[in-house]
Design an enzyme around this catalytic site. Structure first.
Site, short mmCIF file in Angstrom:
data_model
loop_
_atom_site.label_atom_id
_atom_site.label_comp_id
_atom_site.label_asym_id
_atom_site.label_seq_id
_atom_site.Cartn_x
_atom_site.Cartn_y
_atom_site.Cartn_z
N TYR A 133 156.12 77.77 45.95
CA TYR A 133 155.42 78.42 45.06
C TYR A 133 154.25 77.88 44.47
O TYR A 133 154.38 76.87 43.68
CB TYR A 133 156.37 79.03 43.85
CG TYR A 133 155.80 79.97 42.88
CD1 TYR A 133 154.63 80.56 43.10
CD2 TYR A 133 156.57 80.25 41.60
CE1 TYR A 133 154.27 81.42 42.04
CE2 TYR A 133 155.99 81.12 40.83
CZ TYR A 133 154.92 81.67 41.02
OH TYR A 133 154.26 82.51 39.81
N LYS A 161 155.03 81.25 48.58
CA LYS A 161 154.45 82.52 47.62
C LYS A 161 153.12 81.80 47.04
O LYS A 161 153.04 80.78 46.43
CB LYS A 161 155.47 82.74 46.47
CG LYS A 161 154.57 83.49 45.40
CD LYS A 161 155.59 83.87 44.14
CE LYS A 161 154.77 84.69 43.20
NZ LYS A 161 155.51 84.89 41.95
N ILE A 200 155.43 89.14 46.33
CA ILE A 200 156.36 88.95 45.30
C ILE A 200 155.39 89.37 43.94
O ILE A 200 154.62 88.81 43.45
CB ILE A 200 156.86 87.45 45.02
CG1 ILE A 200 157.52 86.97 46.12
CG2 ILE A 200 157.79 87.15 43.65
CD1 ILE A 200 158.01 85.61 46.07
#
Length: 289
Positions: A133, A161, A200
């Site tokens: 992330y 992400k 997301i």
């Protein structure tokens, strides 16, 4: 493995800040009924920094048991301590999560070599599927594509992400065996059209069914329809970020009657001067509130 509309789920709280586990169950059921492709719990939007260890355990167990493998559950397990991250990632695996979402260490400001060693160490310590992330606007730390490529050699690192909004990074990484997921609703369409697998999403909290449809369209490469659906959702791209996430989205959901009004300090309820803007954006996308 992980694609489509993966909602960055809020954590419902009463006005005194106590977690509302009953409402959490209703919220998860609402997403199951409205085609959400996966749940990301205990991330930024879930107020993970203010959730206690006991609460984490209870939330993960409850959501895993309720969903019962219908859709993937991804748990935010990142911290700025390698040992703590390993512990939380191990917990997520033991409680039955499908993957861990691991943010780059914040505040420490590691080098690219430090980031490589950090993620490699966690991947080797815990065999659960792991999604990197990158959100430098919050962490003061940018995970560069060349470092992602090195980390991706770990077999259980399955995705990224990417919340910078930099579409060039998708193009640099799409040849890798990774599920590339946008972490920025505003640029998500371009991200998916460039080769991303999904989002997301914060916005999916309030419009789960339309956001699922939008992701299918964009991932399939239908440019014309993707632009149309993106335009329909666009009023939310600014309004749900007028203050720090998840302040606006929790207020919006409370106005919709989906969750109670609670949020934990140091976050505070949405400033009154933004109420009309957020309410108007909800009405523009067809939500009555």
């Amino acid at each position: 493995m992980f694609n489509g509309s993966l909602v960055a789920l809020v954590t419902p709280m009463q006005e005194n800040g106590e977690i509302d586990y009953s409402n959490l169950k209703e919220l998860v059921e609402w997403h199951l009924e409205n085609d959400t492709d996966g749940l990301v719990i205990l991330g930024t939007t879930g107020e993970s920094p203010t959730i206690t260890a006991e609460e984490r355990h209870k939330i993960i167990r409850q959501v895993v048991d309720q969903v019962n493998k219908k859709i993937p559950i991804i748990v935010g397990t990142g911290a700025n301590s390698t040992v703590h991250t390993i512990e939380m990632t191990q917990q997520a695996m033991e409680l039955g999560a499908d993957a861990a979402l691991i943010v780059t260490p914040y505040y420490n400001k590691p080098t690219q070599e430090g980031l490589f060693q950090y993620f490699k160490t966690i991947a080797e310590a815990v065999p659960i599927a792991q999604i990197l992330y990158n959100v430098p606007s919050r962490t003061a730390c940018d995970l560069l594509p060349e470092t992602v490529i090195r980390i991706a050699k770990c077999s259980n690192v399955v995705g990224l992400k990417e919340a910078t909004g930099d579409i060039q990074r998708v193009k640099q990484l799409k040849a890798e065996d990774l599920d590339l997921l946008s972490g920025d609703d505003k640029t998500a369409m371009d991200f998916m059209l460039a080769g991303g697998k999904g989002v997301i999403s914060v916005v999916a909290n309030v419009v789960p069914k339309p956001y699922h449809a939008f992701c299918i369209t964009a991932v399939s490469g239908n440019v014309e329809l993707a632009k149309k659906e993106n335009d329909q959702l666009s009023p939310l791209y600014d309004s749900l970020f007028v203050e720090s996430n998840p302040i606006p989205v929790k207020w919006a959901l409370s106005q919709m009657g989906v969750i109670p009004k609670g949020i934990r300090l140091p976050l505070t309820p949405l400033s009154e001067r933004y109420h009309a803007k957020v309410r108007e954006s909800l009405q523009q996308v067809g939500i009555k509130c």
